[in-house]
Design a protein around this motif. Structure first.
Motif, short mmCIF file in Angstrom:
data_model
loop_
_atom_site.label_atom_id
_atom_site.label_comp_id
_atom_site.label_asym_id
_atom_site.label_seq_id
_atom_site.Cartn_x
_atom_site.Cartn_y
_atom_site.Cartn_z
N PRO A 125 0.78 -1.24 0.00
CA PRO A 125 0.00 0.00 0.00
C PRO A 125 0.81 1.29 0.00
O PRO A 125 0.27 2.36 -0.25
CB PRO A 125 -0.81 -0.10 1.29
N ARG A 126 2.11 1.18 0.30
CA ARG A 126 2.94 2.39 0.38
C ARG A 126 4.40 2.05 0.14
O ARG A 126 4.77 0.87 0.14
CB ARG A 126 2.75 3.09 1.72
N PRO A 127 5.24 3.06 -0.02
CA PRO A 127 6.67 2.83 -0.25
C PRO A 127 7.37 2.16 0.94
O PRO A 127 6.85 2.17 2.07
CB PRO A 127 7.24 4.23 -0.46
N LEU A 128 8.55 1.63 0.69
CA LEU A 128 9.40 1.12 1.76
C LEU A 128 9.85 2.30 2.63
O LEU A 128 10.00 3.42 2.14
CB LEU A 128 10.63 0.42 1.18
N ASP A 129 10.07 2.01 3.90
CA ASP A 129 10.51 3.06 4.83
C ASP A 129 11.99 3.35 4.67
O ASP A 129 12.81 2.44 4.52
CB ASP A 129 10.27 2.63 6.28
N TRP A 130 12.33 4.62 4.72
CA TRP A 130 13.71 5.07 4.84
C TRP A 130 13.94 5.31 6.32
O TRP A 130 13.06 5.84 7.02
CB TRP A 130 13.94 6.36 4.07
N VAL A 131 15.09 4.90 6.84
CA VAL A 131 15.38 5.07 8.26
C VAL A 131 16.65 5.91 8.46
O VAL A 131 17.51 5.97 7.59
CB VAL A 131 15.49 3.72 9.01
N LYS A 132 16.72 6.54 9.60
CA LYS A 132 17.80 7.50 9.89
C LYS A 132 19.16 6.81 9.98
O LYS A 132 19.30 5.76 10.59
CB LYS A 132 17.51 8.22 11.19
N VAL A 133 20.14 7.44 9.35
CA VAL A 133 21.53 7.03 9.44
C VAL A 133 22.29 8.21 10.01
O VAL A 133 22.11 9.35 9.58
CB VAL A 133 22.10 6.68 8.04
N GLU A 134 23.13 7.95 11.02
CA GLU A 134 23.92 9.02 11.62
C GLU A 134 25.25 8.44 12.10
O GLU A 134 25.44 7.24 12.12
CB GLU A 134 23.16 9.70 12.75
N VAL A 135 26.14 9.32 12.47
CA VAL A 135 27.45 8.90 12.99
C VAL A 135 27.43 9.09 14.50
O VAL A 135 27.07 10.16 15.00
CB VAL A 135 28.59 9.70 12.35
N SER A 136 27.82 8.05 15.23
CA SER A 136 27.86 8.11 16.68
C SER A 136 28.98 9.06 17.13
O SER A 136 30.13 8.90 16.72
CB SER A 136 28.12 6.72 17.26
N PRO A 137 28.65 10.04 17.99
CA PRO A 137 29.69 10.96 18.46
C PRO A 137 30.70 10.27 19.39
O PRO A 137 31.82 10.72 19.53
CB PRO A 137 28.91 12.05 19.21
N GLU A 138 30.30 9.14 19.99
CA GLU A 138 31.19 8.43 20.93
C GLU A 138 32.34 7.73 20.23
O GLU A 138 33.48 7.82 20.66
CB GLU A 138 30.42 7.39 21.76
N ASP A 139 32.04 7.03 19.13
CA ASP A 139 33.09 6.21 18.51
C ASP A 139 33.20 6.39 16.99
O ASP A 139 33.99 5.72 16.34
CB ASP A 139 32.90 4.74 18.85
N GLY A 140 32.38 7.26 16.42
CA GLY A 140 32.48 7.53 14.99
C GLY A 140 31.90 6.45 14.09
O GLY A 140 32.09 6.49 12.88
N LYS A 141 31.17 5.50 14.68
CA LYS A 141 30.58 4.43 13.88
C LYS A 141 29.24 4.87 13.30
O LYS A 141 28.55 5.71 13.87
CB LYS A 141 30.41 3.15 14.71
N LEU A 142 28.90 4.26 12.17
CA LEU A 142 27.62 4.55 11.53
C LEU A 142 26.51 3.86 12.32
O LEU A 142 26.64 2.69 12.71
CB LEU A 142 27.64 4.02 10.09
N VAL A 143 25.43 4.59 12.57
CA VAL A 143 24.30 4.07 13.34
C VAL A 143 23.06 4.13 12.45
O VAL A 143 22.78 5.15 11.83
CB VAL A 143 24.06 4.92 14.62
N VAL A 144 22.32 3.02 12.41
CA VAL A 144 21.03 2.99 11.73
C VAL A 144 19.98 2.96 12.82
O VAL A 144 19.96 2.05 13.64
CB VAL A 144 20.91 1.74 10.82
N ASP A 145 19.11 3.96 12.84
CA ASP A 145 18.09 4.06 13.88
C ASP A 145 16.73 3.68 13.28
O ASP A 145 16.07 4.50 12.64
CB ASP A 145 18.05 5.48 14.44
N LEU A 146 16.34 2.42 13.48
CA LEU A 146 15.08 1.92 12.92
C LEU A 146 13.87 2.62 13.51
O LEU A 146 12.80 2.61 12.90
CB LEU A 146 14.96 0.41 13.14
#
Length: 121
Positions: A88-109
């Motif tokens: 019924p609708r498009p696939l969801d896009w979810v937030k991607v950010e860089v963790s300030p603690e360790d610089g790793k990429l974070v995907v926030d579902l």
């Protein structure tokens, strides 16, 4: 949390335990949920043998890949827009950010973002 941005390969990576596709285009990242909006099956990434031009939201767009649901036949363009089947609708896009603690990429579902949201690092 994934890995440091430089360690994520260019192109598309499927993260099975969170059912999400991570895309890297140089220094730009984005994430699209692999959960079909029909009944929650996992959609498959399908690379096209040759790009095709389609209309999405009134604009002509070149599509190089799609997502196909193996359960009930829903199909989505590369940006997640549904175009065939019962979804019924498009696939969801979810937030991607860089963790300030360790610089790793974070995907926030838990944080859905608009289609075409991209993070450049």
């Amino acid at each position: 949390k994934l890995d440091e941005p430089d360690k994520i390969p260019d192109g598309v990576t499927f993260i099975d335990d969170i059912k999400t596709y991570i895309f890297r285009e140089g220094k730009t990242f984005y994430a699209i949920s692999a959960v079909c909006t029909h009944l929650g099956c996992t959609v498959k990434y399908v690379g096209l043998s040759k790009p095709k031009v389609v209309k999405i939201g009134g604009k002509e767009v070149e599509v190089k890949w799609e997502f196909h649901c193996p359960c009930h036949g829903s199909k989505f363009y590369g940006d997640g827009t549904n175009y065939a089947g019962p979804a019924p609708r498009p696939l969801d896009w979810v937030k991607v950010e860089v963790s300030p603690e360790d610089g790793k990429l974070v995907v926030d579902l838990g944080k859905k973002v608009s289609q075409n949201y991209k993070l450049t690092v």
